[in-house]
Design a protein around this motif. Structure first.
Motif, short mmCIF file in Angstrom:
data_model
loop_
_atom_site.label_atom_id
_atom_site.label_comp_id
_atom_site.label_asym_id
_atom_site.label_seq_id
_atom_site.Cartn_x
_atom_site.Cartn_y
_atom_site.Cartn_z
N PHE A 67 -54.73 0.09 -17.24
CA PHE A 67 -55.49 -1.06 -17.76
C PHE A 67 -56.70 -0.55 -18.50
CE2 PHE A 67 -53.25 -3.08 -14.23
CZ PHE A 67 -52.24 -4.02 -14.95
N SER A 68 -56.62 0.54 -18.91
CA SER A 68 -57.51 1.32 -19.68
C SER A 68 -57.66 1.16 -20.94
CB SER A 68 -57.60 2.91 -19.36
OG SER A 68 -58.97 3.41 -20.00
N PRO A 69 -58.51 0.80 -22.05
CA PRO A 69 -60.00 0.94 -21.32
C PRO A 69 -60.48 -0.36 -20.83
CG PRO A 69 -60.04 0.43 -23.66
CD PRO A 69 -58.66 0.83 -23.38
N ARG A 70 -61.19 -0.29 -19.62
CA ARG A 70 -62.02 -1.37 -19.30
C ARG A 70 -63.35 -1.89 -19.97
NH1 ARG A 70 -58.96 -4.49 -15.90
NH2 ARG A 70 -60.62 -4.63 -14.42
N SER A 71 -63.58 -2.99 -19.96
CA SER A 71 -64.73 -3.20 -20.64
C SER A 71 -66.26 -3.09 -19.49
CB SER A 71 -65.04 -4.80 -20.90
OG SER A 71 -65.05 -5.66 -19.62
N ASP A 72 -67.34 -2.92 -19.87
CA ASP A 72 -68.50 -2.78 -18.99
C ASP A 72 -68.43 -3.75 -18.07
OD1 ASP A 72 -69.03 -0.29 -20.48
OD2 ASP A 72 -70.58 -1.51 -21.96
N GLU A 73 -68.03 -4.89 -18.36
CA GLU A 73 -68.28 -5.85 -17.29
C GLU A 73 -67.25 -6.09 -16.29
OE1 GLU A 73 -68.12 -6.71 -20.74
OE2 GLU A 73 -70.43 -6.90 -20.75
N GLN A 74 -66.12 -5.28 -16.55
CA GLN A 74 -65.05 -5.23 -15.60
C GLN A 74 -65.11 -4.09 -14.41
OE1 GLN A 74 -61.91 -5.43 -18.46
NE2 GLN A 74 -61.36 -7.21 -17.76
N ALA A 75 -64.76 -4.46 -13.34
CA ALA A 75 -64.99 -3.26 -12.29
C ALA A 75 -63.84 -2.38 -12.46
CB ALA A 75 -64.69 -3.77 -10.89
N GLN A 76 -64.18 -1.17 -12.15
CA GLN A 76 -63.16 0.09 -12.36
C GLN A 76 -62.47 0.04 -11.06
OE1 GLN A 76 -63.41 2.18 -15.50
NE2 GLN A 76 -64.65 -0.01 -15.68
N PHE A 77 -61.30 0.63 -11.21
CA PHE A 77 -60.14 0.66 -10.00
C PHE A 77 -60.68 1.81 -9.11
CE2 PHE A 77 -57.93 -1.80 -13.45
CZ PHE A 77 -57.11 -2.71 -12.48
N GLU A 78 -60.90 1.25 -7.72
CA GLU A 78 -61.30 2.03 -6.85
C GLU A 78 -61.16 1.27 -5.37
OE1 GLU A 78 -65.12 3.86 -7.65
OE2 GLU A 78 -66.21 1.77 -7.40
N ALA A 79 -61.04 2.06 -4.35
CA ALA A 79 -60.98 1.65 -3.09
C ALA A 79 -62.49 1.14 -2.73
CB ALA A 79 -60.68 2.64 -2.16
N PRO A 80 -62.64 -0.12 -1.92
CA PRO A 80 -61.58 -0.96 -1.25
C PRO A 80 -61.14 -2.17 -2.34
CG PRO A 80 -63.56 -1.74 -0.45
CD PRO A 80 -63.76 -0.73 -1.37
N GLY A 81 -60.93 -2.05 -3.51
CA GLY A 81 -60.70 -3.10 -4.32
C GLY A 81 -59.39 -3.94 -4.07
N MET A 82 -58.60 -3.70 -3.39
CA MET A 82 -57.26 -4.26 -2.98
C MET A 82 -57.64 -4.86 -1.84
SD MET A 82 -55.50 -3.91 -5.78
CE MET A 82 -55.33 -2.69 -7.13
N GLY A 83 -58.68 -5.00 -1.20
CA GLY A 83 -59.09 -5.73 -0.05
C GLY A 83 -58.54 -5.17 1.21
N GLU A 84 -57.99 -3.71 1.08
CA GLU A 84 -57.90 -2.88 2.08
C GLU A 84 -58.86 -2.67 3.34
OE1 GLU A 84 -58.29 0.39 -1.03
OE2 GLU A 84 -58.15 -1.76 -0.88
N ASN A 85 -58.27 -2.48 4.51
CA ASN A 85 -59.02 -2.03 5.80
C ASN A 85 -59.36 -0.50 5.62
OD1 ASN A 85 -57.52 -4.71 7.21
ND2 ASN A 85 -59.70 -4.83 6.80
#
Length: 238
Positions: free
Chosen positions: A81-99
């Protein structure tokens, strides 16, 4: 299929720990926004202390006490999903709600029924995680839940066999693997790729340690020759 008889000692995996409180985010109530835990924390049969869930239909409970998501998948999603806009979060942990997250553990090498010593606790892989529509809103991608399901990049869930104190200083050490173990990815493919394939459904029913609800759904498909409606989970509408 993984070789359960391999003499190689399982590699310890260093983990990061995350917990969250239910708040209003992205247009819905959720605890998907989690924060790092740097101290020792109690893990009960219901999950980590102070971690909460908003939708108890798909999250939480004895069979879904913990969620782990592979760290490696974030670079995949970032590229997809690159490029991401400045307003959108970059993909990194814990972005999927993981523990918990760790490097070197993926759906391809983690099996249903695998048990891990984690600090004082023992946890057991119970099922793949079922992606839901809230991930679409979290990442501002209309169908990331569907893509995650299709690609078997779902992560997985644990039941807690022995509660106890855990911390990021405690590595995950695999202490048990079932004979002829089935990987998380294989379960995803059996369940989603050909959902009415009778051989696949029969196999799902027989997988040891898989959360009972998966066998129940498989039996219902065999009896009715129909697939349950996934749209409510994936898109929050029919």
């Amino acid at each position: 299929m993984p070789d359960a008889s391999s003499p190689v000692t399982p590699q310890p995996h260093k983990v990061k720990i995350y917990i969250g409180q239910v708040t209003q985010h992205y247009g819905f109530e959720s605890a998907i926004n989690k924060k790092v835990v740097n101290h020792s924390i109690y893990l009960s049969v219901h999950g980590l202390a102070e971690d909460t869930t908003a939708d108890k239909k798909y999250h939480g409970g004895l069979e879904r006490a913990l969620h782990q998501y592979p760290t490696e998948h974030y670079s995949f999603w970032q590229q997809a999903f690159s490029p991401r806009s400045d307003e959108q979060a970059q993909f990194e942990a814990p972005g999927m709600g993981e523990n918990i997250s760790a490097v070197g553990m993926t759906e391809e090498n983690v099996c249903i029924g695998d048990q891990y010593q984690w600090g004082e606790a023992i946890i057991e892989v119970s099922q793949p995680r079922l992606p839901c529509f809230k991930l679409n809103g979290r990442w501002d991608v209309a169908d990331i839940s569907v893509q995650m399901q299709t690609l078997s990049r779902c992560g997985w869930l644990y039941r807690v066999i022995t509660p106890g104190m855990v911390s990021e200083n405690d590595a995950l050490i695999r202490i048990k693997r079932l004979d002829s173990a089935t990987t998380v990815k294989q379960v995803c493919e059996l369940f989603f790729s050909e959902p009415l394939n009778k051989a696949n459904l029969a196999r799902l029913i027989e997988i040891p340690a898989l959360s009972p609800i998966w066998a129940e759904v498989a039996k219902a498909r065999l009896e009715t020759n129909t697939v349950e409606n996934w749209n409510f989970r994936l898109f929050d509408h029919a």
